[in-house]
Design a protein around this motif. Structure first.
Motif, mmCIF file in Angstrom:
data_model
loop_
_atom_site.group_PDB
_atom_site.id
_atom_site.type_symbol
_atom_site.label_atom_id
_atom_site.label_comp_id
_atom_site.label_asym_id
_atom_site.label_seq_id
_atom_site.Cartn_x
_atom_site.Cartn_y
_atom_site.Cartn_z
ATOM 1 N N ILE A 54 0.829 -1.216 0.000
ATOM 2 C CA ILE A 54 0.000 0.000 0.000
ATOM 3 C C ILE A 54 0.863 1.266 0.000
ATOM 4 O O ILE A 54 0.362 2.391 -0.053
ATOM 5 N N LEU A 70 2.966 2.439 2.333
ATOM 6 C CA LEU A 70 3.002 3.200 3.582
ATOM 7 C C LEU A 70 4.056 2.636 4.531
ATOM 8 O O LEU A 70 3.815 2.510 5.722
ATOM 9 N N GLN A 81 8.848 5.727 7.818
ATOM 10 C CA GLN A 81 9.926 6.567 7.303
ATOM 11 C C GLN A 81 11.279 5.913 7.552
ATOM 12 O O GLN A 81 11.485 5.277 8.574
ATOM 13 N N GLU A 93 4.310 10.026 -4.912
ATOM 14 C CA GLU A 93 3.365 10.075 -3.797
ATOM 15 C C GLU A 93 1.951 10.432 -4.274
ATOM 16 O O GLU A 93 0.964 9.884 -3.817
ATOM 17 N N CYS A 103 -1.387 8.204 -3.722
ATOM 18 C CA CYS A 103 -2.601 8.677 -3.054
ATOM 19 C C CYS A 103 -3.833 8.368 -3.898
ATOM 20 O O CYS A 103 -4.903 8.097 -3.366
ATOM 21 N N ARG A 158 -4.261 4.385 -3.453
ATOM 22 C CA ARG A 158 -4.655 3.927 -2.128
ATOM 23 C C ARG A 158 -6.135 4.202 -1.919
ATOM 24 O O ARG A 158 -6.598 5.308 -2.128
ATOM 25 N N GLY A 159 -6.842 3.190 -1.495
ATOM 26 C CA GLY A 159 -8.265 3.371 -1.247
ATOM 27 C C GLY A 159 -9.075 3.183 -2.511
ATOM 28 O O GLY A 159 -10.214 2.752 -2.449
ATOM 29 N N MET A 200 -7.050 -1.360 2.453
ATOM 30 C CA MET A 200 -6.467 -2.132 3.534
ATOM 31 C C MET A 200 -7.439 -2.242 4.706
ATOM 32 O O MET A 200 -8.129 -1.300 5.051
#
Lengths: 318, 328
Positions: free
Chosen positions: B54, B56, B59, B79, B83, B86-87, B92
């Motif tokens: 996913i 994520l 860091q 990124e 975004c 994701r979703g 998730m």
């Protein structure tokens, strides 16, 4: 929610009563006879006795306590020894200076601190975060009376934007009156904002570790959207606790700041009343200030309920 | 049709004592409408794989290799693109329904948020869709108003909200990281049934991360066993269960508590795998399982066994598969 309100209101009343008892007892225990202060050390014993009777000082402490409390309830605050005017009048004149000052300072510190704290947290350990944290540390370290003097030197003496002190009065119009409160409000707000920035920063950092922030990111929210929409509101709960606590420091600060800026506010009145042993004024003022602190904490409690639905009672399982 | 294909995925963490490899050469693939089970004990890299999918990862961690979603390499995506995905394409479901929901936001808004973000629906449209999705996962709006807060729901209900959030935008892949671990046994079965129904209905792929082999046997089509950041065995679930080739897979299976069939009062103690998963910084030079393996030979401690094909898409990484199978 109603139950919550009723509970908080009972707490409010109880706290005020305890505050009144403490204030009264402390002033009872304190050495120094107000009648003697008024008449001077060379006063004749019979004159002194007459004055004491007139002021009610010959009566037992508990009678005087209940008379005083009864007076507070009905708005009969008594008469100042030194000014020889009703205390309510004295306070009324000064509240219009101190209340706007406190509100301005509190607003300023909130408006400055919360965005800065959130931004610092979102740039954790990057240059901006380090700069903001350093600036906040500096702000905490500066005594506000000294900061006030620096402000006067810069904005009043050098730039001549605002008056160096005194209060124009609300009769002079909104802007001149606000102008004379600007510098004092800044001086009061700075240390508060510094502390609040640090609290906001650490609170946001903590919330950013929470699972629901990860969930928000997994939904497709960007880092900033997850921060502002999901993290900040959760992070504000400890922040408003500190905000409530800071209010009492703010009141203490007004005593100094009003003296530096020569403002006819409650802080200055309290300072003068203590210096002149004007006990009635001191008693009433301290209870008033304690009351305002309690009231602000009551508002903070209501703020919790607005921010966090878990604290609103009556929400059981489905 | 291959939906998700992970090739040679490595995840590294740069620490003060040098680079530490948390995931090493992970290869997985998932087709539409299928369920892939990812099994292993705590710390073996299951969740790390999920977070890598996913995008994520915490860091400081670096991933290389390939994670191909319909041919697009997620590790190369920026990124902004992630975004969008994701979703929308990859969703998730998390382990802890108690903490995965924002406590101060009503459930309806949490489900609707993704819809407004990805599909550009208005508030009203998104809420309608959210209530449909919530009804689909077993929370009809008549009993579960959109204005409820997470603390007003039970654990199982919250997990349903989390699933509704994941389902809302009709993703192609659902990654469920131990979705039932925090729930009661009866609720576990309901949630697993719900997930199985949903992948049938929507034709999405499910990556189910669990340490429960029973769940794997019941729910998944293919499975992969992970140990210390590596795959040790994978293949179609039926075949892996029939012919467990890796000693670690056997150990996991033996460690499952079982009911004694005669209803006898004497209980045999649970079988365990002795020792612990080696720390990522101090993994042995050879096979990572060597210190805990009953079949280990000199070769195992010297050389890393690679995945060997044993039959139809069934692979295991062990030098002693013949011995392991004889020993059973």
């Amino acid at each position: 929610m109603t139950l919550f309100l009723v509970k908080r209101l009972i707490m409010l009343a109880a706290t005020l009563l305890v505050a009144a008892i403490v204030v009264f007892s402390v002033l009872e225990i304190l050495p120094g006879d107000p009648a003697l202060v008024m008449l001077g050390v060379s006063a004749q014993p019979d004159t002194l006795a007459a004055l004491r009777a007139e002021m009610g000082l010959d009566q037992p402490a508990w009678t005087r306590f209940f008379q005083w409390i009864g007076g507070l309830m009905t708005g009969e605050l008594g008469r100042s020894y030194t000014y020889d005017v009703p205390v309510s009048e004295l306070i009324g004149e000064r509240v219009v200076v101190s209340l706007p000052l406190a509100v301005m300072a509190l607003t300023l510190s909130t408006v400055i601190a919360i965005p800065l704290g959130v931004i610092a947290a979102s740039r954790h350990n990057k240059t901006l975060d380090i700069a903001l944290t350093g600036a906040a540390q500096f702000g905490i370290a500066i005594p506000n009376f000294w900061f006030a003097i620096l402000l006067i030197l810069l904005f009043s003496v050098t730039l001549q934007w605002v008056p160096a002190g005194g209060f124009a009065g609300w009769d002079a119009g909104f802007w001149p009156a606000t102008q004379s409160l600007l510098l004092p409000a800044f001086a009061l707000a700075l240390p508060q904002a510094a502390i609040l920035t640090r609290v906001t920063r650490s609170s946001v950092l903590e919330v950013l570790q929470e699972d629901f922030v990860r969930t928000a990111r997994a939904k497709g929210l960007s880092r900033n959207a997850a921060l502002w929409r999901h993290a900040v509101r959760n992070a504000l709960i400890p922040v408003i606790t500190i905000l409530g606590l800071q209010f009492s420091f703010l009141l203490a600060g007004t005593i100094i700041i009003e003296n530096v800026f020569y403002l006819p506010g409650l802080g200055r009145l309290l300072f003068q009343a203590i210096a002149q042993r004007d006990l009635i004024v001191v008693k009433d003022l301290v209870v008033l200030l304690a009351g305002s602190v309690v009231l602000v904490n009551f508002i903070v409690d209501l703020g919790y309920a607005v921010l966090d639905p878990r604290l609103r009672s009556g929400g059981g399982h489905v | 049709m291959t939906l998700l294909s992970i090739e040679n995925l490595c995840v590294e963490l740069e620490g003060p004592n040098g680079v530490c490899r948390l995931l090493d050469q992970v290869n997985l693939s998932l087709s539409k409408g299928q369920c892939l089970g990812l099994v292993g004990e705590s710390g073996c890299g299951k969740s790390m794989t999920a977070m890598a999918i996913i995008g994520l990862l915490p860091q400081g961690m670096r991933a290389h290799g390939k994670i191909l979603l319909n041919g697009e390499d997620l590790l190369k995506a920026d990124e902004e693109r992630l975004c969008q995905l994701r979703g929308r394409k990859v969703a998730m479901v998390f382990q802890e329904p108690m903490t995965a929901l924002n406590p101060v936001v009503p459930i309806g808004r949490q489900v609707a948020e993704g819809l407004r973000l990805h599909l550009g629906l208005t508030r009203h449209e998104a809420e309608t869709r959210a209530s449909q999705t919530l009804a689909r996962v077993g929370l009809p709006v008549e009993r579960f108003a959109l204005s409820l807060f997470p603390h007003q729901l039970s654990g199982g209900q919250r997990q349903r909200v989390v699933i509704a959030m994941a389902l809302a935008c009709g993703p192609e892949i659902l990654v469920a990281d131990e979705p039932t671990t925090a729930l009661d046994v009866t609720v576990q079965a309901q949630i697993l049934d719900l997930l199985a129904d949903i992948i049938d209905e929507f034709g999405m792929g499910l990556v189910l991360i669990t340490h429960d082999l029973g769940v794997v046997a019941e729910t998944t089509d293919t499975m992969a066993v992970m140990y210390a950041g590596r795959l040790v065995e994978d293949g179609p679930t039926v075949e892996v269960f029939e012919r467990m080739a890796h000693p670690y897979t056997r150990g996991l299976f033996a460690a499952m508590p079982s009911h004694s069939s005669e209803g006898s009062t004497t209980r045999s103690p649970l079988t365990t795998i002795p020792g612990r998963v080696p720390d990522a910084l101090s993994r042995p030079a050879g096979c990572p399982f060597v210190t805990r393996c009953g079949f280990a030979t000199d070769l195992c401690s010297r050389e890393l066994p690679l995945m060997k094909t044993l039959g139809h898409r069934h692979n295991a990484a062990c030098f002693n598969i013949a011995h392991v199978e004889e020993g059973s």
